[in-house]
Design a protein around this motif. Structure first.
Motif, mmCIF file in Angstrom:
data_model
loop_
_atom_site.group_PDB
_atom_site.id
_atom_site.type_symbol
_atom_site.label_atom_id
_atom_site.label_comp_id
_atom_site.label_asym_id
_atom_site.label_seq_id
_atom_site.Cartn_x
_atom_site.Cartn_y
_atom_site.Cartn_z
ATOM 1 N N PRO A 1 -2.697 1.149 72.330
ATOM 2 C CA PRO A 1 -3.112 1.881 73.530
ATOM 3 C C PRO A 1 -2.151 1.744 74.694
ATOM 4 C CG PRO A 1 -4.483 -0.069 73.174
ATOM 5 C CD PRO A 1 -3.670 0.123 71.942
ATOM 6 N N ALA A 2 -1.321 0.714 74.696
ATOM 7 C CA ALA A 2 -0.348 0.538 75.772
ATOM 8 C C ALA A 2 1.053 0.971 75.358
ATOM 9 C CB ALA A 2 -0.315 -0.921 76.220
ATOM 10 N N GLY A 3 1.172 1.619 74.200
ATOM 11 C CA GLY A 3 2.467 2.033 73.708
ATOM 12 C C GLY A 3 3.017 1.054 72.693
ATOM 13 N N PRO A 4 4.224 1.296 72.189
ATOM 14 C CA PRO A 4 4.792 0.435 71.142
ATOM 15 C C PRO A 4 5.017 -0.995 71.630
ATOM 16 C CG PRO A 4 6.015 2.498 71.352
ATOM 17 C CD PRO A 4 5.113 2.412 72.532
ATOM 18 N N VAL A 5 4.813 -1.949 70.727
ATOM 19 C CA VAL A 5 5.064 -3.359 71.028
ATOM 20 C C VAL A 5 5.484 -4.041 69.729
ATOM 21 C CG1 VAL A 5 2.620 -3.947 70.670
ATOM 22 C CG2 VAL A 5 4.089 -5.466 72.010
ATOM 23 N N PRO A 6 6.508 -4.904 69.767
ATOM 24 C CA PRO A 6 6.911 -5.620 68.550
ATOM 25 C C PRO A 6 5.860 -6.653 68.148
ATOM 26 C CG PRO A 6 8.236 -6.314 70.429
ATOM 27 C CD PRO A 6 7.424 -5.163 70.893
ATOM 28 N N VAL A 7 5.596 -6.729 66.851
ATOM 29 C CA VAL A 7 4.591 -7.644 66.317
ATOM 30 C C VAL A 7 5.218 -8.440 65.181
ATOM 31 C CG1 VAL A 7 2.381 -7.837 65.112
ATOM 32 C CG2 VAL A 7 2.657 -6.162 66.956
ATOM 33 N N LEU A 8 5.092 -9.759 65.261
ATOM 34 C CA LEU A 8 5.578 -10.647 64.208
ATOM 35 C C LEU A 8 4.369 -11.285 63.528
ATOM 36 C CD1 LEU A 8 7.885 -12.153 62.747
ATOM 37 C CD2 LEU A 8 7.791 -13.868 64.582
ATOM 38 N N VAL A 9 4.163 -10.963 62.242
ATOM 39 C CA VAL A 9 3.059 -11.527 61.473
ATOM 40 C C VAL A 9 3.567 -12.752 60.727
ATOM 41 C CG1 VAL A 9 1.358 -11.122 59.663
ATOM 42 C CG2 VAL A 9 1.971 -9.269 61.238
ATOM 43 N N VAL A 10 2.857 -13.870 60.907
ATOM 44 C CA VAL A 10 3.253 -15.145 60.307
ATOM 45 C C VAL A 10 2.096 -15.606 59.420
ATOM 46 C CG1 VAL A 10 4.173 -17.444 60.771
ATOM 47 C CG2 VAL A 10 4.457 -15.621 62.478
ATOM 48 N N TRP A 11 2.243 -15.446 58.122
ATOM 49 C CA TRP A 11 1.145 -15.726 57.204
ATOM 50 C C TRP A 11 0.910 -17.213 56.993
ATOM 51 C CZ3 TRP A 11 -2.292 -12.197 56.105
ATOM 52 C CH2 TRP A 11 -1.935 -10.834 56.149
ATOM 53 N N HIS A 12 1.955 -18.018 57.101
ATOM 54 C CA HIS A 12 1.835 -19.450 56.822
ATOM 55 C C HIS A 12 1.522 -20.179 58.129
ATOM 56 C CE1 HIS A 12 2.289 -22.929 54.320
ATOM 57 N NE2 HIS A 12 3.277 -23.431 55.035
ATOM 58 N N ARG A 13 0.371 -20.866 58.193
ATOM 59 C CA ARG A 13 -0.097 -21.473 59.440
ATOM 60 C C ARG A 13 0.913 -22.435 60.074
ATOM 61 N NH1 ARG A 13 -3.407 -20.688 63.809
ATOM 62 N NH2 ARG A 13 -3.424 -22.636 64.945
ATOM 63 N N PRO A 14 1.512 -23.371 59.332
ATOM 64 C CA PRO A 14 2.499 -24.256 59.969
ATOM 65 C C PRO A 14 3.669 -23.496 60.584
ATOM 66 C CG PRO A 14 1.809 -25.174 57.871
ATOM 67 C CD PRO A 14 1.240 -23.789 57.937
ATOM 68 N N ASP A 15 4.060 -22.383 59.977
ATOM 69 C CA ASP A 15 5.137 -21.575 60.548
ATOM 70 C C ASP A 15 4.695 -20.903 61.842
ATOM 71 O OD1 ASP A 15 6.649 -22.331 58.403
ATOM 72 O OD2 ASP A 15 6.601 -20.386 57.384
ATOM 73 N N PHE A 16 3.443 -20.460 61.891
ATOM 74 C CA PHE A 16 2.910 -19.873 63.125
ATOM 75 C C PHE A 16 2.953 -20.901 64.253
ATOM 76 C CE2 PHE A 16 -0.781 -19.250 65.945
ATOM 77 C CZ PHE A 16 -0.484 -17.994 66.461
ATOM 78 N N VAL A 17 2.520 -22.124 63.961
ATOM 79 C CA VAL A 17 2.534 -23.182 64.972
ATOM 80 C C VAL A 17 3.960 -23.437 65.453
ATOM 81 C CG1 VAL A 17 2.132 -25.651 65.367
ATOM 82 C CG2 VAL A 17 0.436 -24.279 64.127
ATOM 83 N N ALA A 18 4.914 -23.516 64.515
ATOM 84 C CA ALA A 18 6.311 -23.775 64.888
ATOM 85 C C ALA A 18 6.867 -22.661 65.764
ATOM 86 C CB ALA A 18 7.159 -23.946 63.627
ATOM 87 N N LEU A 19 6.563 -21.417 65.442
ATOM 88 C CA LEU A 19 7.078 -20.295 66.222
ATOM 89 C C LEU A 19 6.442 -20.240 67.608
ATOM 90 C CD1 LEU A 19 7.307 -17.710 63.349
ATOM 91 C CD2 LEU A 19 9.211 -18.360 64.838
ATOM 92 N N VAL A 20 5.164 -20.554 67.708
ATOM 93 C CA VAL A 20 4.529 -20.621 69.026
ATOM 94 C C VAL A 20 5.187 -21.710 69.867
ATOM 95 C CG1 VAL A 20 2.392 -21.215 70.244
ATOM 96 C CG2 VAL A 20 2.315 -19.667 68.294
ATOM 97 N N GLN A 21 5.436 -22.863 69.265
ATOM 98 C CA GLN A 21 6.074 -23.948 69.999
ATOM 99 C C GLN A 21 7.497 -23.588 70.410
ATOM 100 O OE1 GLN A 21 5.465 -26.952 66.996
ATOM 101 N NE2 GLN A 21 3.739 -27.871 68.095
ATOM 102 N N ALA A 22 8.211 -22.895 69.539
ATOM 103 C CA ALA A 22 9.593 -22.526 69.856
ATOM 104 C C ALA A 22 9.655 -21.487 70.966
ATOM 105 C CB ALA A 22 10.295 -22.014 68.600
ATOM 106 N N LEU A 23 8.816 -20.455 70.869
ATOM 107 C CA LEU A 23 8.949 -19.319 71.775
ATOM 108 C C LEU A 23 8.137 -19.458 73.061
ATOM 109 C CD1 LEU A 23 8.900 -16.373 69.201
ATOM 110 C CD2 LEU A 23 10.879 -17.495 70.249
#
Length: 402
Positions: free
Chosen positions: A138-160
């Motif tokens: 609804p707000a227009g295009p936005v990049p989305v990164l899907v992270v299926w593996h939970r530990p990888d999601f945690v690492a990416l949140v911590q990094a970014l």
């Protein structure tokens, strides 16, 4: 870029003409004295200002989108992680205590001085499972990164969002809207185009002056917004509670998260704010449930928030995250108000407003946000929603829906 904090944002709440309506509704619920005052403050609705904003829709694409289209294409050829490492130096460093204070890290993230091809960096268990898309919400295009593996999601949140520091990521956190993060690939592309227009390469002193005087003030040219999504069950609700198979609920959970974050992205673009507030969460889940199932399920909506056993509140329910400073008695009354709003939303026929029942467009969502929690909980929601939607359309120079 950081984790969203309660009350974060730049909007100023104005009690406005809805104050008396809120007071009457709270009196009906039995709120008195200090508890009434607590709830009145909580229900103040900064989105009411959007009624007079004459928002032109659809919103124009953000400057980052052309770059991200190229990133998505590049990721299909070279992989998601190598593509993102060229944008964000954080992905070339591990998660470690104190790393954000190290000179090499500061040079990389503050000045773009690092080699994205160097070995090492952020360790992910399943980098091949990352999915990078450009979603049109609804707000227009936005990049989305899907992270299926939970530990990888945690690492990416911590990094970014945590500067690669090992800050705890709540187990219930399944999505993150990253904003204000420097994209050094966009900076390099800007320099290349700037030098092309000049007709010759620039000295480092000339480039430093251009960055300070022309590029730095225009953050939209070098700062990105993107959404991270995990692949676990939404709101930690088990598949058995949804009458879906494990795989079906996993797929639906991702659809809910994707659309949920698109609502937050809409408020970010319209107001500059993302709020951790029950109004925002109720409407974000409303958007997500429509995206996943083509309809709104009020029981699931209340289950997500921990309100499916009223008057009992689930101690692990998400409502506790969005209570701000409310006391226990005020929270109990607020829970009843939210339950009323959820039931009313289930009876709302958005097809009359011209909305696609799967991908809700921006204007009906804005109309619901303008009404606030007390408006959503009122007995006349269909009428007030139709009137608000018509006003928004008229002020934007569009014909109102019949």
């Amino acid at each position: 870029a950081r984790l969203r904090a309660p009350g974060e944002g730049t909007m100023n709440a104005d009690p406005g003409p809805g104050h008396e309506r809120r007071a009457a509704l709270l009196a009906e619920l039995g709120a008195e004295g200090a508890i009434r005052d607590e709830l009145l403050a909580y229900l103040e609705n900064p989105y009411s200002q959007l009624l007079d904003a004459a928002v032109t829709l659809p919103l124009a694409e953000e400057p980052q989108i052309a770059h991200w289209r190229l990133c998505v294409t590049q990721a299909t050829r070279e992989g998601v992680l190598p593509t993102l490492r060229r944008c964000f130096p954080q992905l070339s460093f591990p998660i470690a205590e104190g790393i954000s204070r190290e000179p090499a890290y500061r040079s990389a993230t503050r000045r773009g001085e690092w080699d994205p091809e160097s070995p090492g960096g952020l360790e992910l268990s399943a980098p091949g499972s990352l999915e990078l898309t450009l979603d049109d919400g609804p707000a227009g295009p936005v990049p989305v990164l899907v992270v299926w593996h939970r530990p990888d999601f945690v690492a990416l949140v911590q990094a970014l969002t945590c500067r690669n520091e090992p800050e705890p990521v709540p187990a219930a956190m399944g999505a993150c809207l990253v904003k204000g993060i420097a994209d050094w690939e966009r900076v390099r592309l800007y320099r290349r185009e700037w030098e092309r227009r000049r007709g010759h390469p620039a000295s480092e002193a000339e480039w430093a002056a251009e960055m300070k005087e022309a590029l730095a003030p225009r953050k939209e040219l070098w700062q990105d917004r993107l959404i991270l999504l995990s692949g676990g069950p939404y709101s930690a609700v088990a598949a058995v509670e949804t009458n879906l198979t494990e795989s079906g609920w996993r797929e639906a959970s991702l659809a809910i998260r994707r659309a949920h974050e698109s609502f937050h992205y809409l408020t970010l673009r319209l107001t500059g704010a993302i709020r951790s507030h029950l109004l925002d969460e109720l409407l974000a889940d409303f958007t997500g449930l429509f995206a996943a199932f083509g309809r709104y399920d009020p029981w699931l909506a209340l289950r997500f928030l921990g309100l499916d056993r009223l008057p009992e509140l689930r101690p692990e329910g998400r409502i506790t995250v969005y209570r701000e400073s409310l006391g226990a008695e005020a929270l109990t009354l607020l829970a009843e108000l939210v339950a009323r709003a959820a039931r009313n939303l289930a009876d709302l026929d958005l097809s009359e407003g011209g909305a696609d029942p799967i991908a809700l467009p921006a204007r009906p969502l804005i109309a619901l946000a303008v009404l606030g929690l007390d408006g959503l909980a009122g007995n006349d929601l269909p009428m007030t929603f139709a009137a608000t939607l018509a006003t928004l359309e008229a002020r934007a120079g569009e014909p109102a829906s019949p």
